[in-house]
Design a protein around this motif. Sequence first.
Motif, short mmCIF file in Angstrom:
data_model
loop_
_atom_site.label_atom_id
_atom_site.label_comp_id
_atom_site.label_asym_id
_atom_site.label_seq_id
_atom_site.Cartn_x
_atom_site.Cartn_y
_atom_site.Cartn_z
N UNK A 276 0.86 -1.19 0.00
CA UNK A 276 0.00 0.00 0.00
C UNK A 276 0.89 1.23 0.00
N UNK A 277 0.66 2.13 -0.98
CA UNK A 277 1.39 3.39 -1.09
C UNK A 277 0.45 4.53 -0.70
N UNK A 278 0.85 5.32 0.30
CA UNK A 278 0.05 6.45 0.77
C UNK A 278 0.91 7.71 0.74
N UNK A 279 0.37 8.75 0.16
CA UNK A 279 1.13 10.00 0.07
C UNK A 279 0.28 11.12 -0.49
N UNK A 298 -3.57 25.19 -6.93
CA UNK A 298 -3.07 23.84 -6.72
C UNK A 298 -3.75 23.21 -5.51
N UNK A 299 -4.41 22.09 -5.71
CA UNK A 299 -5.16 21.43 -4.63
C UNK A 299 -4.41 20.18 -4.19
N UNK A 300 -4.28 20.04 -2.90
CA UNK A 300 -3.63 18.86 -2.34
C UNK A 300 -4.41 17.60 -2.70
N UNK A 301 -3.73 16.61 -3.20
CA UNK A 301 -4.35 15.36 -3.62
C UNK A 301 -3.72 14.21 -2.85
N UNK A 302 -4.52 13.54 -2.05
CA UNK A 302 -4.05 12.38 -1.28
C UNK A 302 -4.29 11.12 -2.10
N UNK A 303 -3.32 10.22 -2.11
CA UNK A 303 -3.52 8.97 -2.84
C UNK A 303 -3.30 7.77 -1.91
N UNK A 304 -4.03 6.72 -2.20
CA UNK A 304 -3.86 5.42 -1.54
C UNK A 304 -3.93 4.37 -2.64
#
Length: 456
Positions: A276-279, A298-304
């Motif tokens: 699992x990659x989270x960042x 620019x909007x912060x984008x969280x990914x999982x």
Amino acid sequence: MKKIHIEFSDERLITPSGLVFVGQILGKSSFVKKINRAPISKDYLQKQIKNGDVLLTYIGMLCQGKPQYEAVREMMDDPDYYKYALGISYAIPSAETLRQRFDMIGDSLRKDIQQANVDMLREMHIEPTALDNGFVPVDIDVTPFDNSKSNKEGVSRTYKGFDGYAPIMAYIGTEGYLVNLELRIGKQHCQKETPDFLRETIELCRQLTEKPLLIRLDSGNDASENIGIFMEESYKYNNVSFIIKRNPRQESKEEWLESVRECCQNIQHPRDGKTVYIGQTFRNVTYSLSDNEEKTVGIRTIYEITERTIDRYGQYFIVPDIELGTYWTNSSLPDDTVIDLYHAHGESEQYHSEIKTDMDVGRLPSGKFESNKLVLELTMIAYNILRIIGQKSLKKKDAPGRKKIHRRRIRTVISNLMQFAGHLTEHAGRLVLSIGRSNRWRFTFKRLYDSFAFIT
């Protein structure tokens, strides 16, 4: 075994004794006065039955989980009790009067009912509970109502695959108080008319709390216009944050994985064959301001991103299975926290279920769309009354049950506190509601009645 004999009695045995709570709560607000003063066409026969009496009667029915107009006939067996309990000034309307008056009023009282709902919560000293991080959650979502095999106006194919309506709901606080809603036709896309609904909801929420808001939306509302509304509100008041699940549209999961594989700092291995990659990253979003000027931020984008090469049973995949979840947010909370907070948004499905099943509002009673709008707007007030009763019942440990809970389900409130049997007597100008000692909820019932009576 002795035989039990059934006979009729003239004693006033009241099943829905809990309606006294409804009258107490609404009696402390200006709801009835506002409704009676509202400019509505007066071309009806029974002018003596005011609109306030009609809507109070229906709210009482909703609080028993009985939204069908014909259910009002149950009140005719002892009308004096229901008039006293609900604060009805003249008379209980018939089922025919209910239907005719709802058709006449339609959606004309939407603003009045919205404000009355907020005023009721404030007058009952309801402060929506915040999360541990200090944000007050506001969960907004569309939930289809199944009205299949009917010819009701506005019924059409929903995204769930059945014919019905697609109302949008907004809940505030960890308790799930209903702060706004809107009935929509079944085929309407969830984003259509949502920007106006969001602005309206934020204004209503501001009247209930000064704490920062955390608004959560699913991928159906992944639109630059929504992000623009939240960003501008945040610039003005610095108290609106959001988490919106992104719609990946044409984005490639494989490309996402390749782009983060080397730079990701939070890589987890829950088991063999699962990574699992989270960042976070930033992506530009362009939206239009009220003067049609475009703005890019620019909007912060969280990914999982989850990569599986082996399933849970030890079977190897020929091609790795990749699962992608990305989220827009303007908060500064840690990546893992943002993801957990969005997953907690799923609790709002329980609120939907309580409205559709516990209150039995899923199948709306009228064939006219505008009348069903009024039904749903009154449902908002009835739902919050039941929620207030449920939350107040948790203040002390005098209710049955040992399990510690933070929210009492609407079904429990209706069955144990609304449908509460009592014996009504009148003596020396006093009405007395006697409670049987065999009812384990009697102490909670008495405490709630006393507490509502002393709220000023």
